[in-house]
Design a protein around this motif. Structure first.
Motif, PDB file in Angstrom:
ATOM      1  N   GLN A  43      -4.818   4.587   4.684  1.00 40.94           N
ATOM      2  CA  GLN A  43      -5.106   5.810   4.613  1.00 40.94           C
ATOM      3  C   GLN A  43      -4.673   6.220   6.021  1.00 40.94           C
ATOM      4  O   GLN A  43      -4.232   7.222   6.499  1.00 40.94           O
ATOM      5  CB  GLN A  43      -6.340   6.459   4.045  1.00 40.94           C
ATOM      6  N   GLU A  45      -4.183   6.602  -7.548  1.00 37.00           N
ATOM      7  CA  GLU A  45      -4.859   5.665  -6.814  1.00 37.00           C
ATOM      8  C   GLU A  45      -5.034   5.896  -5.498  1.00 37.00           C
ATOM      9  O   GLU A  45      -4.401   6.439  -4.755  1.00 37.00           O
ATOM     10  CB  GLU A  45      -3.996   4.380  -6.790  1.00 37.00           C
ATOM     11  N   THR A  46      -6.372   5.682  -4.887  1.00 35.82           N
ATOM     12  CA  THR A  46      -6.812   6.026  -3.370  1.00 35.82           C
ATOM     13  C   THR A  46      -6.330   4.675  -2.608  1.00 35.82           C
ATOM     14  O   THR A  46      -6.602   3.646  -2.928  1.00 35.82           O
ATOM     15  CB  THR A  46      -8.209   5.915  -3.495  1.00 35.82           C
ATOM     16  N   LEU A  47      -5.841   5.083  -1.624  1.00 36.44           N
ATOM     17  CA  LEU A  47      -5.540   4.056  -0.542  1.00 36.44           C
ATOM     18  C   LEU A  47      -6.477   3.467   0.092  1.00 36.44           C
ATOM     19  O   LEU A  47      -7.754   4.178   0.186  1.00 36.44           O
ATOM     20  CB  LEU A  47      -4.593   4.599   0.494  1.00 36.44           C
ATOM     21  N   SER A  48      -6.551   2.253   0.709  1.00 37.76           N
ATOM     22  CA  SER A  48      -7.536   1.770   1.508  1.00 37.76           C
ATOM     23  C   SER A  48      -7.890   2.398   2.603  1.00 37.76           C
ATOM     24  O   SER A  48      -7.029   3.377   2.949  1.00 37.76           O
ATOM     25  CB  SER A  48      -7.464   0.220   1.709  1.00 37.76           C
ATOM     26  N   PRO A  49      -8.781   2.375   3.336  1.00 39.53           N
ATOM     27  CA  PRO A  49      -9.151   3.067   4.531  1.00 39.53           C
ATOM     28  C   PRO A  49      -7.902   2.734   5.643  1.00 39.53           C
ATOM     29  O   PRO A  49      -7.708   3.655   6.373  1.00 39.53           O
ATOM     30  CB  PRO A  49     -10.592   2.675   4.725  1.00 39.53           C
ATOM     31  N   ASP A  92       0.763  -1.132  -0.070  1.00 45.29           N
ATOM     32  CA  ASP A  92      -0.007  -0.137   0.042  1.00 45.29           C
ATOM     33  C   ASP A  92       1.016   1.110  -0.065  1.00 45.29           C
ATOM     34  O   ASP A  92       0.560   2.187  -0.575  1.00 45.29           O
ATOM     35  CB  ASP A  92      -0.829   0.003   1.251  1.00 45.29           C
ATOM     36  N   THR A 121       3.430   6.570  -2.322  1.00 43.93           N
ATOM     37  CA  THR A 121       2.099   6.055  -2.810  1.00 43.93           C
ATOM     38  C   THR A 121       2.008   6.196  -4.457  1.00 43.93           C
ATOM     39  O   THR A 121       2.637   6.879  -5.080  1.00 43.93           O
ATOM     40  CB  THR A 121       1.106   6.669  -2.284  1.00 43.93           C
TER      41      THR A 121
END
Length: 233
Positions: free
Chosen positions: A208, A201-205, A41, A197
């Motif tokens: 994050q 792309e969005t990190l998982s909760p 991640d 990162t």
């Protein structure tokens, strides 16, 4: 970086006990690659991104300031990065050659695998070239060895030498090793610790939550305890 991550994961566990952080210290290049290919991640690196490391972004969470220390009785007060490298590799062997009194230079360093040693050698360009008179297994050991020998020189994390009068930190190129000079980049023997990162792309909760914690002022004391200079205030 391994020490910083150790402190951060322990601190994070207290505020987010339901999230497990898995960490592998596999080197900066592997950390960047892991973020690029999605096998992790968040990648970790103890250097800035290279020009060819694309598709990722980095944020600095801490800086590693490495103080160059001598015995308090040594009259040498300032050295250039080049002189420090020459002292470490044995190109300069007498203190008289850098403005000190006649005496054989005794270079104290850390053991192979030490993050501080890796940082020192990377920054001074002396990797695999240092000729150490002693290899110590702790920062405290280096400080004690330099304190006990008038001709000794060594290196240690800034946080370990702050407030100590048993050794003297020389200025490097006229700049003292302080939190301020490490943060503003004027002190030469330093490197960044960064989180990497994937761009766009969005990190998982969960990821994050750790990212936010590591880059917040709440983590600053932990980063300092690990021997680095925190960026967040």
């Amino acid at each position: 970086m391994e020490s910083v991550m150790g402190y951060l994961t322990e601190g994070f566990k207290e505020v987010q006990p339901g999230i497990t952080v898995n960490y592998t210290g596999s080197g900066s290049s592997a950390g960047v690659t892991g973020a690029q290919d999605g096998t992790c991640d968040i990648g970790l690196a103890s250097r800035d991104l290279k020009d060819d490391e694309t598709g990722v972004k980095a944020i600095t969470v801490a800086k590693d300031g490495i103080a160059i220390i001598v015995n308090p009785n040594n009259p040498v007060a300032d050295l250039s990065v080049e002189q420090i490298a020459q002292l470490a590799t044995g190109e300069i062997t007498n203190w008289a050659d850098v403005g000190g009194t006649d005496g054989q230079v005794v270079f104290m360093g850390r053991e192979a695998g030490s993050g501080t040693r890796d940082g020192f050698e990377s920054i001074t360009g002396t990797k695999d070239a240092c000729k150490l008179d002693q290899e110590l297994t702790s920062t405290g050991g280096v400080i004690e060895a330099v304190a006990g020998n008038p001709n000794a020189i060594g290196y240690a994390s800034l946080s370990a030498v702050e407030g100590k009068n048993t050794v003297k930190a020389v200025t490097v190129g006229g700049v003292a090793c302080t939190e301020e000079t490490v943060l503003n980049g004027s002190y030469a023997i330093q490197r960044p610790f960064v989180l990497v990162t994937k761009t766009g792309e969005t990190l998982s909760p969960a990821a994050q939550a750790f990212f936010d914690y590591a880059t917040s002022s709440a983590a600053s004391q932990l980063i300092k305890a690990a021997g680095a200079v925190p960026v967040a205030k």
